[in-house]
Design a protein around this motif. Structure first.
Motif, PDB file in Angstrom:
ATOM      1  N   VAL A 187       0.853  -1.188   0.000  1.00  0.00           N
ATOM      2  CA  VAL A 187       0.000   0.000   0.000  1.00  0.00           C
ATOM      3  C   VAL A 187       0.888   1.237   0.000  1.00  0.00           C
ATOM      4  CG1 VAL A 187      -1.853   1.252   1.157  1.00  0.00           C
ATOM      5  CG2 VAL A 187      -1.766  -1.254   1.282  1.00  0.00           C
ATOM      6  N   LEU A 188       0.696   2.101  -1.005  1.00  0.00           N
ATOM      7  CA  LEU A 188       1.417   3.371  -1.068  1.00  0.00           C
ATOM      8  C   LEU A 188       0.615   4.437  -0.327  1.00  0.00           C
ATOM      9  CD1 LEU A 188       2.424   3.429  -4.868  1.00  0.00           C
ATOM     10  CD2 LEU A 188       3.591   2.312  -2.962  1.00  0.00           C
ATOM     11  N   SER A 189       1.298   5.285   0.407  1.00  0.00           N
ATOM     12  CA  SER A 189       0.670   6.387   1.155  1.00  0.00           C
ATOM     13  C   SER A 189      -0.560   5.913   1.930  1.00  0.00           C
ATOM     14  CB  SER A 189       0.272   7.518   0.206  1.00  0.00           C
ATOM     15  OG  SER A 189       1.406   8.177  -0.287  1.00  0.00           O
ATOM     16  N   PRO A 190      -0.373   4.978   2.862  1.00  0.00           N
ATOM     17  CA  PRO A 190      -1.543   4.410   3.543  1.00  0.00           C
ATOM     18  C   PRO A 190      -2.149   5.368   4.559  1.00  0.00           C
ATOM     19  CG  PRO A 190       0.459   3.568   4.517  1.00  0.00           C
ATOM     20  CD  PRO A 190       0.889   4.402   3.343  1.00  0.00           C
ATOM     21  N   TYR A 191      -3.454   5.265   4.755  1.00  0.00           N
ATOM     22  CA  TYR A 191      -4.084   5.822   5.943  1.00  0.00           C
ATOM     23  C   TYR A 191      -3.664   4.972   7.138  1.00  0.00           C
ATOM     24  CZ  TYR A 191      -7.353   8.583   3.091  1.00  0.00           C
ATOM     25  OH  TYR A 191      -7.912   9.477   2.218  1.00  0.00           O
ATOM     26  N   TRP A 192      -3.735   5.563   8.323  1.00  0.00           N
ATOM     27  CA  TRP A 192      -3.593   4.768   9.535  1.00  0.00           C
ATOM     28  C   TRP A 192      -4.908   4.812  10.284  1.00  0.00           C
ATOM     29  CZ3 TRP A 192      -1.547   6.275  14.920  1.00  0.00           C
ATOM     30  CH2 TRP A 192      -1.485   5.123  15.732  1.00  0.00           C
ATOM     31  N   ASN A 193      -5.632   3.703  10.275  1.00  0.00           N
ATOM     32  CA  ASN A 193      -6.844   3.574  11.072  1.00  0.00           C
ATOM     33  C   ASN A 193      -6.419   3.210  12.491  1.00  0.00           C
ATOM     34  OD1 ASN A 193      -9.070   3.795   8.994  1.00  0.00           O
ATOM     35  ND2 ASN A 193      -7.796   2.190   8.095  1.00  0.00           N
ATOM     36  N   VAL A 194      -6.499   4.159  13.386  1.00  0.00           N
ATOM     37  CA  VAL A 194      -5.976   3.967  14.734  1.00  0.00           C
ATOM     38  C   VAL A 194      -6.751   2.851  15.423  1.00  0.00           C
ATOM     39  CG1 VAL A 194      -5.489   5.066  16.945  1.00  0.00           C
ATOM     40  CG2 VAL A 194      -5.351   6.402  14.832  1.00  0.00           C
ATOM     41  N   PRO A 195      -6.072   1.790  15.868  1.00  0.00           N
ATOM     42  CA  PRO A 195      -6.774   0.693  16.539  1.00  0.00           C
ATOM     43  C   PRO A 195      -7.489   1.189  17.788  1.00  0.00           C
ATOM     44  CG  PRO A 195      -4.562   0.018  15.927  1.00  0.00           C
ATOM     45  CD  PRO A 195      -4.635   1.491  15.689  1.00  0.00           C
ATOM     46  N   PRO A 196      -8.647   0.609  18.105  1.00  0.00           N
ATOM     47  CA  PRO A 196      -9.418   1.076  19.265  1.00  0.00           C
ATOM     48  C   PRO A 196      -8.619   1.098  20.556  1.00  0.00           C
ATOM     49  CG  PRO A 196     -10.740  -0.422  17.941  1.00  0.00           C
ATOM     50  CD  PRO A 196      -9.365  -0.455  17.361  1.00  0.00           C
ATOM     51  N   ARG A 197      -7.775   0.106  20.766  1.00  0.00           N
ATOM     52  CA  ARG A 197      -7.020   0.060  22.015  1.00  0.00           C
ATOM     53  C   ARG A 197      -6.032   1.214  22.109  1.00  0.00           C
ATOM     54  NH1 ARG A 197      -2.707  -4.460  23.951  1.00  0.00           N
ATOM     55  NH2 ARG A 197      -2.566  -3.855  26.135  1.00  0.00           N
ATOM     56  N   ILE A 198      -5.347   1.503  21.003  1.00  0.00           N
ATOM     57  CA  ILE A 198      -4.403   2.622  20.999  1.00  0.00           C
ATOM     58  C   ILE A 198      -5.160   3.933  21.144  1.00  0.00           C
ATOM     59  CG2 ILE A 198      -2.657   3.818  19.627  1.00  0.00           C
ATOM     60  CD1 ILE A 198      -1.957   1.155  18.350  1.00  0.00           C
ATOM     61  N   ALA A 199      -6.301   4.025  20.470  1.00  0.00           N
ATOM     62  CA  ALA A 199      -7.103   5.248  20.602  1.00  0.00           C
ATOM     63  C   ALA A 199      -7.537   5.456  22.044  1.00  0.00           C
ATOM     64  CB  ALA A 199      -8.317   5.168  19.682  1.00  0.00           C
ATOM     65  N   ALA A 200      -8.000   4.383  22.698  1.00  0.00           N
ATOM     66  CA  ALA A 200      -8.505   4.521  24.062  1.00  0.00           C
ATOM     67  C   ALA A 200      -7.407   4.829  25.063  1.00  0.00           C
ATOM     68  CB  ALA A 200      -9.243   3.240  24.461  1.00  0.00           C
ATOM     69  N   LEU A 201      -6.237   4.216  24.880  1.00  0.00           N
ATOM     70  CA  LEU A 201      -5.173   4.370  25.867  1.00  0.00           C
ATOM     71  C   LEU A 201      -4.282   5.581  25.620  1.00  0.00           C
ATOM     72  CD1 LEU A 201      -3.971   0.679  26.392  1.00  0.00           C
ATOM     73  CD2 LEU A 201      -5.411   2.062  27.886  1.00  0.00           C
ATOM     74  N   GLU A 202      -4.157   6.005  24.365  1.00  0.00           N
ATOM     75  CA  GLU A 202      -3.164   7.025  24.065  1.00  0.00           C
ATOM     76  C   GLU A 202      -3.750   8.255  23.360  1.00  0.00           C
ATOM     77  OE1 GLU A 202       0.233   5.358  22.100  1.00  0.00           O
ATOM     78  OE2 GLU A 202       0.349   3.642  23.454  1.00  0.00           O
ATOM     79  N   VAL A 203      -4.422   8.039  22.240  1.00  0.00           N
ATOM     80  CA  VAL A 203      -4.821   9.174  21.410  1.00  0.00           C
ATOM     81  C   VAL A 203      -5.915  10.000  22.087  1.00  0.00           C
ATOM     82  CG1 VAL A 203      -5.790   9.865  19.188  1.00  0.00           C
ATOM     83  CG2 VAL A 203      -4.122   7.998  19.307  1.00  0.00           C
ATOM     84  N   LEU A 204      -6.988   9.367  22.518  1.00  0.00           N
ATOM     85  CA  LEU A 204      -8.105  10.123  23.094  1.00  0.00           C
ATOM     86  C   LEU A 204      -7.732  10.843  24.393  1.00  0.00           C
ATOM     87  CD1 LEU A 204     -11.080   7.717  22.305  1.00  0.00           C
ATOM     88  CD2 LEU A 204     -10.467   9.861  21.175  1.00  0.00           C
ATOM     89  N   PRO A 205      -6.971  10.222  25.305  1.00  0.00           N
ATOM     90  CA  PRO A 205      -6.554  10.991  26.484  1.00  0.00           C
ATOM     91  C   PRO A 205      -5.748  12.237  26.121  1.00  0.00           C
ATOM     92  CG  PRO A 205      -6.259   8.659  26.890  1.00  0.00           C
ATOM     93  CD  PRO A 205      -6.602   8.798  25.445  1.00  0.00           C
TER      94      PRO A 205
END
Length: 713
Positions: A366-384
């Motif tokens: 895949v060239l220039s991929p999107y990153w669909n943030v996994p729910p666990r990473i979103a809950a523990l890191e991104v959303l906080p």
């Protein structure tokens, strides 16, 4: 001619014919003599004893249980229970040959005691002359079981790899061992047949040589820990330096004089040692280098033995072209026609987010991929972080999508870099580029959430796309610079093996050792000794990539119409599911999943209403949701599968935002009990997501509304 005369004549003819057959067999060499001995043995003695002993529920011989009783039973049934290793005159030469080969099992990192070595050492010499039927039967069973058990362990390993990596998917090597034994006995040589079962790779042979060397060092006393606790540097002198030189000389060639001087020769030896242990080669003996120097020789022997066991788990052929990632070494090797054509460093998962050990097939770049943030990473890191900093998502080019998912746009800021390598698997783990290039300079590269970041993505893309001449390096770079996601199917799928070896030997004979970063070697050691192994790390149940049903629906393979990956189909030992006390099973026949080890049931908590049912947006356990009548209850039974599914359950709960609510609602999760009973109230679609997610990871999803909603998803 009278009846008696005719009978006498028939008897004389039979005797003459029998004698002729016997003479012909004896003239046929050792194989013929063995046939003659078996053919003329009394069927009511050794054969009867063999049949009776093998008919027992748990056959044993000389007080030792038979490890391969089923295979031994098939072997003797095929020959009508005729003796194979002994005759009236005693044991055949092949019995002596096998006893000697079993005694040499340590050369393969195996324990000869597992193959009746001591009993064979007593009984084979005693049976070299005529032996009674009972002794012959004992020896027959011990020899047959020794060959079959030893052969199995050489072929597939002593331990089922799923005991260490529950979700592994390597295809084991297979042979018909009873048939192999029959052929070996007919040929009069059993050792070559056993040799043919061991891995044939050059790496296995190199490990055997290293094992002999380090076992010799261990038997000679190994080495004592260095007394010096201070850092030793080039230019230092004294007894501490002399002790360092003596220690290194046990494993390496150390040049230079005098002995107590840290000269250039000793510095070169220190650097070579550091490279062989995965450390920064600075020539300075600090705490980390000293720690590796002090690892006992016996532990190094154990590492080599476990690496040999892991090689026995691999398929007969890895493929004409394949990619191999060694996690403890944090290195990737691309192989073509048996030779490495590309090597690079990788970044693997942290201890709390370990990269799973498995195999899959790379199917696309895949060239220039999107990153669909996994729910666990979103809950523990991104959303906080986003809650603390309202501008966090915008600065990192992240956007919220319908359903609450978070996606990062393509570009140089993207966590996946410019290239992603798709290999559909149970864990949603893949290989990818990274903007954090400085991490590849670190000696220990465990920094990711479980996916594998690669040092040379362009080179790997060219290797993967070989056969499609339209994709040149310039065109791939242009596709990355366009910042528009594009999936390129490979001309042919490439096997990818994510492996775990803490010891290996280079072509030049350099022996490498690495730390047991995830504790997998400790689990393997526990399995080998029959002790209870610690539970696999959490991320063995769920990977770092796009996880959960929504993420799969937006993945590259889903866009191309591919089906979601399912667990590898492996023969599982049947074990009854254990229901929690007081809970009534509602299993329905015909809905069994791939592993059939857990059960998920549900029932409506209150009557559904059309006002909000199925939105999946209410917080789990919220009063508003209950008032609107959309709550449902999910009861999850985990019997003996709790070790496998427990981590997946916890991650799945977190992925649907239920973890905190589960604590608030007082849900008790005891993964050490014989069964686990979990009741969770939540909107129907959220429970459907949870049921589907856990089901994908090996549970059997059943029940009424939640099951139906999960299937509808």
């Amino acid at each position: 001619m009278g009846q008696n005369a005719r009978a006498a004549r028939v008897a004389r003819v039979a005797v003459v014919a029998g004698a002729a057959l016997l003479l012909a067999a004896l003239a046929g060499g050792p194989a013929g003599r063995r046939w003659a001995a078996a053919a003329f043995a009394r069927p009511d003695s050794v054969s009867v004893l063999l049949r009776d002993r093998l008919a027992a529920g748990r056959p044993a011989a000389a007080g030792e249980p038979l490890a391969a009783a089923d295979a031994a039973r098939r072997f003797y049934q095929a020959r009508s229970f005729a003796p194979a290793w002994t005759g009236p005159g005693g044991a055949f030469p092949v019995a002596v040959e096998l006893a000697r080969r079993v005694a040499a099992a340590p050369a393969d990192g195996l324990d000869p005691g597992a193959y009746h070595a001591a009993a064979l050492g007593r009984l084979v010499p005693a049976a070299s002359r005529a032996a009674d039927a009972a002794t012959r039967a004992e020896l027959e069973l011990l020899l047959t079981d020794a060959f079959l058990a030893y052969g199995h362990d050489l072929l597939a390993g002593r331990v089922d790899p799923r005991a260490v990596h529950p979700h592994g998917s390597l295809a084991p090597r297979r042979r018909d061992l009873p048939a192999l034994l029959s052929g070996a006995l007919a040929a009069g040589a059993v050792a070559p047949a056993l040799d043919s079962l061991a891995p044939r790779s050059a790496e296995y042979v190199r490990l055997q040589a290293a094992l002999r060397r380090y076992r010799g060092l261990a038997l000679a006393g190994g080495w004592a820990p260095l007394a010096a606790r201070r850092t030793l540097r080039p230019g230092d002198a004294g007894e501490d330096v002399a002790a360092l030189r003596r220690r290194l000389a046990l494993e390496l060639s150390v040049a230079g004089e005098p002995a107590d001087s840290f000269d250039a020769g000793l510095e070169a030896a220190v650097r070579a040692f550091q490279l062989a242990r995965g450390l920064e080669a600075d020539g300075v003996v600090g705490p980390e280098t000293r720690r590796r120097l002090d690892v006992p020789a016996r532990e190094r022997v154990t590492q080599l033995e476990r690496s040999m066991e892991r090689l026995r788990w691999l398929p007969e052929s890895l493929g004409a072209r394949y990619v191999e990632v060694d996690i403890p070494a944090f290195e990737l090797t691309a192989v073509e026609a048996g030779a490495p054509v590309l090597r690079m460093r990788v970044v693997g998962g942290r201890a709390e987010w370990p990269t799973p050990i498995f195999s899959a097939s790379m199917s696309a770049v895949v060239l220039s991929p999107y990153w669909n943030v996994p729910p666990r990473i979103a809950a523990l890191e991104v959303l906080p972080r986003a809650r603390r900093d309202p501008g966090y998502l915008a600065r990192h080019h992240m956007v919220r999508l319908p359903g609450g998912r978070i996606r990062q746009e393509p570009g140089p800021w993207n966590a996946l870099g410019g290239l992603k390598f798709v290999l559909p698997n149970l864990f949603d783990v893949y290989l990818h580029d990274t903007p954090e290039r400085d991490l590849f300079a670190r000696p220990l590269r465990a920094f990711s959430h479980g996916c594998i970041r690669i040092e040379k993505p362009l080179e790997l893309a060219l290797f993967a796309l070989r056969g499609d001449s339209t994709w040149t390096a310039a065109r791939i770079r242009a596709g990355i610079d366009a910042r528009v996601e594009r999936t390129i199917p490979l001309p042919a799928e490439i096997p990818v093996y994510i492996l775990y070896r803490t010891a290996w030997v280079d072509d030049d004979g350099t022996v490498h050792f690495r730390d047991d970063v995830y504790g997998h070697d400790a689990r393997l050691g526990a399995a080998l000794t029959g002790r209870a192994a610690p539970s696999p790390a959490l991320a063995e149940a769920v990977g770092c990539g796009p996880a959960g049903p929504q993420a799969w629906a937006t993945s590259d393979h889903a866009r191309r119409g591919a089906r979601a990956p399912t667990p590898a189909k492996m023969p599982a030992r049947p074990r009854p599911a254990v229901a929690a006390p007081g809970l009534r099973s509602q299993d329905r026949p015909g809905k069994t999943g791939p592993l059939s080890r857990s059960r998920v049931h549900s029932r409506s908590r209150t009557a559904r209403s059309g006002s909000g049912s199925g939105t999946g947006r209410e917080d789990v356990g919220s009063n508003r949701g209950r008032q609107r009548g959309i709550d449902h209850q999910l009861v999850l039974h985990l019997g003996d599968a709790r070790r496998v599914a427990g981590g997946a359950l916890r991650v799945a709960l977190l992925g649907v935002g239920a973890d905190r609510a589960a604590q608030d609602d007082g849900i008790a999760v005891d993964l050490h009990a014989d069964a686990v009973r979990i009741e969770l109230r939540a909107p129907l679609q959220r429970l459907a997501d949870l049921a589907l997610d856990v089901g994908r990871r090996g549970a059997r999803v059943d029940g009424d509304e939640v099951r139906d909603a999960a299937h509808a998803r």
